[in-house]
Write a protein that holds these residues in place. Structure first.
Motif, short mmCIF file in Angstrom:
data_model
loop_
_atom_site.label_atom_id
_atom_site.label_comp_id
_atom_site.label_asym_id
_atom_site.label_seq_id
_atom_site.Cartn_x
_atom_site.Cartn_y
_atom_site.Cartn_z
N GLN A 1 22.76 19.96 32.34
CA GLN A 1 21.50 19.23 32.26
C GLN A 1 20.78 19.32 33.60
OE1 GLN A 1 21.56 15.38 30.38
NE2 GLN A 1 19.80 14.64 31.56
N LYS B 1 18.90 12.26 27.81
CA LYS B 1 20.23 12.82 27.62
C LYS B 1 20.17 13.93 26.57
CE LYS B 1 22.57 8.49 28.80
NZ LYS B 1 23.51 7.43 28.32
N GLU C 1 13.82 16.01 31.34
CA GLU C 1 15.18 16.55 31.31
C GLU C 1 15.32 17.64 30.25
OE1 GLU C 1 17.75 15.42 33.47
OE2 GLU C 1 15.89 14.63 34.36
N TYR C 2 16.16 18.63 30.54
CA TYR C 2 16.50 19.63 29.54
C TYR C 2 17.98 19.95 29.65
CZ TYR C 2 16.45 23.19 33.25
OH TYR C 2 16.70 23.90 34.38
N CYS C 3 18.53 20.55 28.57
CA CYS C 3 19.94 20.91 28.54
C CYS C 3 20.07 22.37 28.16
CB CYS C 3 20.70 20.04 27.53
SG CYS C 3 22.51 20.25 27.62
N CYS D 1 21.54 16.70 26.29
CA CYS D 1 22.79 17.36 25.95
C CYS D 1 23.52 16.68 24.80
CB CYS D 1 23.71 17.45 27.17
SG CYS D 1 23.11 18.57 28.46
#
Length: 207
Positions: A90, A70, A97-99, A72
């Motif tokens: 996201q 998560k 994962e990246y935001c 973000c």
């Protein structure tokens, strides 16, 4: 993610919505991610390697487990308002994962907590194998080892990226781009360091 480094010194007002840089290298600014898509510093998994003698060790590992999936949540709303970016998105890249946050004026911030790519050892291996056109070590940021490692030098376009060791196996990958009207005002790497400091504040506080 992107990367570049500077020996931080006192500078004037710069950046997106404007910023005041503090002695030693932090700035209160409005930045964004270098290409508003995803961090670009992390080498591909095929190039990662173990820790070498030249790789700085993380003396105080930081638990980022709740942020990995998560990202973000790595910046609070108050911090985002200060930075002048929003519209969080996201997404997933091969390393996780990246935001991305943007502001509609060319400014953006990318972040990812990258696991399983060798930590800073993977980034240094990328340097040794010639992946990065721009690589420099940074002074520790809030007590954590950091480098600028970029596939290309985007400073003239207001872009900069920093990789920070959270543990010996996990990095925080942050990529920022200044708003178009702020490009050329100060060092964009100063922006990225400021964003990293704010993310670390959030992580240490638990979100």
């Amino acid at each position: 993610m992107r990367g570049r480094l500077v020996a931080f010194a006192t500078m004037g007002t710069v950046l997106l919505a404007g910023c005041t840089v503090k002695e030693g290298g932090s700035a209160t600014t409005t930045p964004g991610a270098s290409d508003s898509s995803k961090p670009s510093t992390t080498p591909s998994s095929s190039t990662t390697s173990g820790q070498g003698d030249d790789v700085p060790k993380v003396s105080n590992p930081l638990d980022v487990s709740k942020f990995v999936d998560k990202p973000c949540t790595g910046l609070t709303q108050t911090q985002l308002d200060r930075l002048g970016v929003g519209n969080a998105e996201q997404d997933t890249q091969p390393t996780g994962e990246y935001c991305v946050w943007t502001n509609g004026r060319g400014g953006s911030v990318n972040l990812a907590f990258v696991v399983g790519q060798g930590g800073l050892g993977g980034v240094y291996y990328g340097k040794k194998t010639g992946q990065f056109k721009f690589f420099q070590e940074l002074p520790d940021i809030s007590g954590y080892p950091a480098v600028i490692a970029d596939l290309s030098d985007g400073r003239k376009n207001g872009a900069c990226a920093v990789a920070v060791g959270m543990t010996d196996d996990i990095i925080l990958d942050v990529d920022t781009t200044q708003s178009l009207d702020k490009v050329g005002d100060g060092d964009p790497c100063q922006v990225t360091v400021d964003v990293v400091e704010q993310i670390l504040e959030t992580v240490k506080a638990g979100g």
